[in-house]
Scaffold this active site. Structure first.
Site, PDB file in Angstrom:
ATOM      1  N   LYS A  89       0.967  -1.212   0.061  1.00  0.00           N
ATOM      2  CA  LYS A  89      -0.084  -0.256   0.092  1.00  0.00           C
ATOM      3  C   LYS A  89       0.797   1.355  -0.069  1.00  0.00           C
ATOM      4  CE  LYS A  89      -4.591  -1.508   1.233  1.00  0.00           C
ATOM      5  NZ  LYS A  89      -4.352  -2.919   1.548  1.00  0.00           N
ATOM      6  N   GLU A 111      -9.703   7.168   4.286  1.00  0.00           N
ATOM      7  CA  GLU A 111     -10.653   6.293   4.964  1.00  0.00           C
ATOM      8  C   GLU A 111      -9.729   4.982   5.091  1.00  0.00           C
ATOM      9  OE1 GLU A 111     -11.267   6.682   1.704  1.00  0.00           O
ATOM     10  OE2 GLU A 111     -10.911   4.196   1.410  1.00  0.00           O
ATOM     11  N   SER A 377       1.334  -9.939  -1.150  1.00  0.00           N
ATOM     12  CA  SER A 377       1.098  -8.360  -1.121  1.00  0.00           C
ATOM     13  C   SER A 377       1.486  -7.980   0.503  1.00  0.00           C
ATOM     14  CB  SER A 377      -0.452  -8.208  -1.089  1.00  0.00           C
ATOM     15  OG  SER A 377      -1.302  -8.963  -0.435  1.00  0.00           O
TER      16      SER A 377
HETATM   17  C1  LIG Z   1      -5.138  -3.884   1.337  1.00  0.00           C
HETATM   18  C2  LIG Z   1      -4.606  -5.108   1.086  1.00  0.00           C
HETATM   19  C3  LIG Z   1      -5.047  -5.948   0.346  1.00  0.00           C
HETATM   20  C4  LIG Z   1      -6.246  -5.719  -1.051  1.00  0.00           C
HETATM   21  O1  LIG Z   1      -6.182  -4.638  -1.380  1.00  0.00           O
HETATM   22  P1  LIG Z   1      -5.919  -4.399  -2.774  1.00  0.00           P
HETATM   23  O2  LIG Z   1      -6.253  -3.012  -3.279  1.00  0.00           O
HETATM   24  O3  LIG Z   1      -6.624  -5.417  -3.831  1.00  0.00           O
HETATM   25  O4  LIG Z   1      -4.355  -4.921  -3.164  1.00  0.00           O
HETATM   26  C5  LIG Z   1      -4.460  -7.059  -0.426  1.00  0.00           C
HETATM   27  N1  LIG Z   1      -3.329  -7.472   0.512  1.00  0.00           N
HETATM   28  C6  LIG Z   1      -2.872  -6.873   1.667  1.00  0.00           C
HETATM   29  C7  LIG Z   1      -1.571  -7.141   2.540  1.00  0.00           C
HETATM   30  C8  LIG Z   1      -3.469  -5.366   1.753  1.00  0.00           C
HETATM   31  O5  LIG Z   1      -3.091  -4.721   3.080  1.00  0.00           O
END
Ligand SMILES: *Cc1c(COP(=O)(O)O)cnc(C)c1O
Length: 393
Positions: A89, A111, A377
């Site tokens: 993020k 938010e 992610s």
């Molecule tokens: C917020 C988040 C997601 C989901 O958000 P996307 O916009 O679809 O990437 C996925 N993995 C993690 C670790 C997150 O913090």
């Protein structure tokens, strides 16, 4: 086929900018200026430097030997979990905060649902000396207390959204209301490839650094920059878009989306938008989302808080229409099992969101020579209580 946004902010039939009158001037300035600002040499240099020295990019493309052996294919993990603050993020919040500065804004509003975007936003505001207000549903503040504490430590003001179900939807409503009341000095940082144009495209571009790196890294280790598969989870779609971005036009690369299947797509407790979503306008753009008979968004459910969004970004509605990606609804139990398996096979604790992408290894079959890239992610520290409770540990 075209996977880029058009001049009006549409991916084919989806996208656009459906915002209240008072915000139209603000959105228009952003639409007109974001591309030029992002191309400025100064901006690019500052962003590149922060991504390298502050975020820790490039993140490794790790050949997961044990997983590869287990699944009899070549598995690489793109380690976004190693980014500062523990997820992808921050790639986006740094970019947007730098843009906000160039537009002369001094305050940031955002938010957050689970708190991850709030933490990434509070982090860059501290770094760049900007005032930061984060709206969060009152119920979410209870459920995600550690992230609330993080945001406060970083100097952000966290405001509880008290209306309705007291979760993400109410937080979005109140953050928007705040922006409507303060359009001149405040910039709204959106955390995924959702919202009115130009947000989906802007966030996609900031996250595209992920696939830019994958191409280079894969060329070095495999002698080719295209993998056979890329797998990513989708809440709103930002980490997936980052991992897919430079491969959309490469038809030999199969793109797999893991959605939060929850308790099953028939159960009513799911976040698998591609299976149960319908066309409508959500958060300023035309896309698919789960809705009741009157077109109001339904509460999505996934064991993972980052995936329980009732829709996804307009690009994903477009990709679905043209069958460019395969969607798989990964149910809670499969994700949790895959999360634990990564801990035990590779010594990496993944975010529960990322565990949905990992579960695809159990749900599809791959050939021994296939190069499979999974976008990891985020890291799982934030999910330890959930993992422990689920596995009775
Ligand atoms: C917020 C988040 C997601 C989901 O958000 P996307 O916009 O679809 O990437 C996925 N993995 C993690 C670790 C997150 O913090």
């Amino acid at each position: 086929m075209n996977y880029q946004v058009d001049l009006n902010g549409f991916y084919g039939n989806y996208g656009g900018a459906y915002v209240p009158e008072v915000l139209q001037a603000n959105i228009k300035v952003l639409q007109e200026q974001y591309l030029a600002l992002m191309q400025e040499p100064d901006f690019k240099l500052q962003l590149a430097q922060l991504l390298s020295d502050y975020v820790g990019r490039p993140t490794p493309l790790y050949f997961a030997k044990n997983l590869s052996q287990k699944y009899q294919t070549k598995v690489y993990l793109k380690r976004e979990d190693l980014c500062h603050t523990g997820a992808h993020k921050i790639n986006n919040t740094i970019g947007q905060a730098l843009l906000a500065k160039r537009l002369g804004k001094k305050k940031i509003v955002a938010e957050t649902g689970a708190g991850q975007h709030g933490v990434a936003t509070a982090t860059v505001c501290a770094l760049l000396g900007m005032e930061c207000i984060i709206y969060m549903g009152a119920l979410d503040m209870e459920r995600q207390a550690p992230n609330v504490a993080r945001m406060k430590m970083l100097g952000a003001e966290v405001r509880a959204a008290q209306s309705g179900a007291k979760t993400l939807k109410e937080a979005v409503d109140e953050a928007l209301m705040h922006w409507i009341g303060n359009p001149d000095d405040t910039f709204y940082i959106i955390g995924s490839v959702v919202g009115p144009h130009p947000y989906p495209d802007m966030v996609a571009r900031f996250q595209s650094v992920i696939s830019e790196e994958i191409r280079k890294q894969l060329l070095l280790v495999e002698g080719r920059s295209n993998p056979d598969y890329i797998i990513a989870c989708v809440g709103g779609g930002s980490n997936a878009t980052g991992a897919f971005y430079h491969f959309f036009e490469e038809e030999s690369v199969r793109l797999i989306v893991a959605e939060g299947g929850g308790k099953g797509i028939e159960s009513g407790q799911t976040a698998a938008t591609s299976f149960v979503g319908q066309l409508g306008v959500l958060h300023g753009s035309k896309t698919l989302f789960m809705q009741d008979n009157d077109g109001n968004p339904l509460e999505a459910y996934s064991i993972s808080a980052g995936l329980d969004y009732p829709g996804f970004g307009p690009l994903y509605a477009h990709l679905k229409e043209y069958n460019r990606v395969d969607f798989i609804a990964v149910e809670d139990d499969y994700a949790m099992k895959a999360g634990l398996a990564l801990c035990r096979t590779e010594g990496i604790i993944p975010a529960m969101e990322s565990a949905h992408a990992l579960a695809v290894l159990d749900l599809m079959t791959f050939k021994p020579d296939d190069v499979v890239v999974i976008n990891l992610s985020g890291r799982g520290d934030k999910d330890l209580d959930n993992y422990s409770a689920y596995f009775n540990m």
